[in-house]
Design a protein around this motif. Structure first.
Motif, PDB file in Angstrom:
ATOM      1  N   ARG A 128      13.541  -3.457   8.222  1.00 37.95           N
ATOM      2  CA  ARG A 128      13.138  -4.863   8.249  1.00 37.95           C
ATOM      3  C   ARG A 128      11.684  -5.040   8.671  1.00 37.95           C
ATOM      4  N   ILE A 129      11.223  -4.263   9.635  1.00 36.84           N
ATOM      5  CA  ILE A 129       9.905  -4.543  10.217  1.00 36.84           C
ATOM      6  C   ILE A 129       8.766  -3.809   9.523  1.00 36.84           C
ATOM      7  N   LEU A 130       9.059  -2.708   8.823  1.00 32.02           N
ATOM      8  CA  LEU A 130       7.969  -1.991   8.157  1.00 32.02           C
ATOM      9  C   LEU A 130       7.515  -2.728   6.903  1.00 32.02           C
ATOM     10  N   PRO A 131       6.219  -2.691   6.613  1.00 28.35           N
ATOM     11  CA  PRO A 131       5.703  -3.441   5.457  1.00 28.35           C
ATOM     12  C   PRO A 131       6.002  -2.789   4.109  1.00 28.35           C
ATOM     13  N   ARG A 132       6.386  -1.504   4.100  1.00 24.76           N
ATOM     14  CA  ARG A 132       6.708  -0.847   2.821  1.00 24.76           C
ATOM     15  C   ARG A 132       7.896   0.092   3.023  1.00 24.76           C
ATOM     16  N   PRO A 133       8.607   0.429   1.947  1.00 21.36           N
ATOM     17  CA  PRO A 133       9.776   1.295   2.055  1.00 21.36           C
ATOM     18  C   PRO A 133       9.412   2.703   2.530  1.00 21.36           C
ATOM     19  N   VAL A 134      10.356   3.327   3.248  1.00 22.57           N
ATOM     20  CA  VAL A 134      10.200   4.715   3.675  1.00 22.57           C
ATOM     21  C   VAL A 134      11.320   5.548   3.076  1.00 22.57           C
TER      22      VAL A 134
END
Length: 308
Positions: A179-185
């Motif tokens: 939710r908090i990261l700006p891009r997928p990991v």
């Protein structure tokens, strides 16, 4: 708007601690029935199975499914086939495929399906998301370590295939991270520690990255005693961000920026009512997909036996 006639299936600890108080405090709902093999809810009709409940109480409009994930798909199919909106306690299922099947069935029946990642509704999660969106993230470390004897005493299902083991709490961390990261990991490596007498891991370590080469690692452990750890720490160009206590508090460089009382389940039920009235579903599989990837990539390490 009219109240939603709600039923709950699987009356256990999480229902008594979280679901029942949240529903009681929300005027959008009227709790009309419950189904469980062992538990009961006072003041409403109780049944031994979802089949009996759906047959006997046709006024039910929505169903919250709170049994272990290994048994959730069959119950969800029955509810969706009967035209009921469905709330899935986390994790939404034992496999990705079965949850995708439920999402397709909900769309076909024109009812709402909700995969309820409760930790995303922790008080400081959205503030952390906003902070990270405005800076460059250099690295992130996740530590989700707790005492399984305290939080899941004598619960055999969590150690069985599909019970997820330490990923039962660990998926909460993954739901926040996604939710908090700006891009997928995506995961690059994992080690899963299995007690020699159990079919699910008691600890796991995972490394992740993203398209920009983010340095992200997560440590999950069910053998923690004393202070319990539910922390996400990010090194950023704007300072060190610490999202602590399972998402309850946000600090940057030691300065507390956000802390409010926990309202996860009331917010979940608010969201469920919102999607029912909007006529759509909310089924994000990213946290469960990361767990599946960890099992696919993971090196299995056998450790000493675990006894409750």
């Amino acid at each position: 708007m009219p109240t939603i006639n709600l039923a709950i299936v699987g009356v256990g600890k999480i229902v008594r601690d979280q679901h029942l108080p949240a529903v009681a405090g929300n005027a959008d709902y009227r709790l009309v029935a419950a189904a469980s093999r062992n538990g009961r809810v006072e003041g409403i009709d109780n049944f031994g199975s979802i089949e009996q409940m759906l047959s006997a109480v046709p006024s039910i409009q929505a169903v919250s499914l709170c049994m272990p994930p290994q048994y959730r798909h069959a119950a969800a199919v029955q509810a969706l086939e009967a035209g009921k909106h469905v709330f899935l306690e986390k994790p939404p299922g034992a496999t990705l495929s079965e949850v995708e099947d439920l999402a397709a069935l909900a769309a076909d029946r024109h009812v709402s399906l909700f995969a309820s990642w409760h930790s995303r509704y922790a008080p400081a999660v959205e503030a952390a998301r906003e902070f990270l969106s405005g800076t460059r993230i250099r690295a992130m470390r996740v530590a989700w370590k707790e005492d399984v004897r305290q939080w899941h005493p004598n619960q055999a299902w969590i150690w069985q295939p599909g019970g997820l083991g330490v990923f039962d709490p660990g998926i909460n961390a993954l739901s926040i991270v996604t939710r908090i990261l700006p891009r997928p990991v995506f995961a690059t490596a994992a080690t899963l520690e299995f007690p020699e007498n159990r079919d699910a891991p008691i600890a796991a370590s995972i490394t992740f990255t993203d398209a920009a080469g983010l340095d992200l690692s997560a440590e999950f452990d069910w053998r923690q005693t004393g202070r319990q750890s539910w922390d996400i720490v990010a090194q950023t160009e704007a300072g060190e961000m610490v999202l602590s206590e399972g998402g309850a508090k946000l600090s940057v460089d030691g300065r507390l920026l956000h802390a409010e009382p926990e309202q996860e389940y009331p917010m979940l039920y608010g969201r469920f009512a919102e999607i029912i009235r909007a006529g759509h579903s909310d089924v994000d599989l990213a946290p469960l997909r990361h767990v599946a990837d960890a099992f696919m990539l993971g090196r299995r390490k056998v450790v000493e036996a675990f006894h409750d």
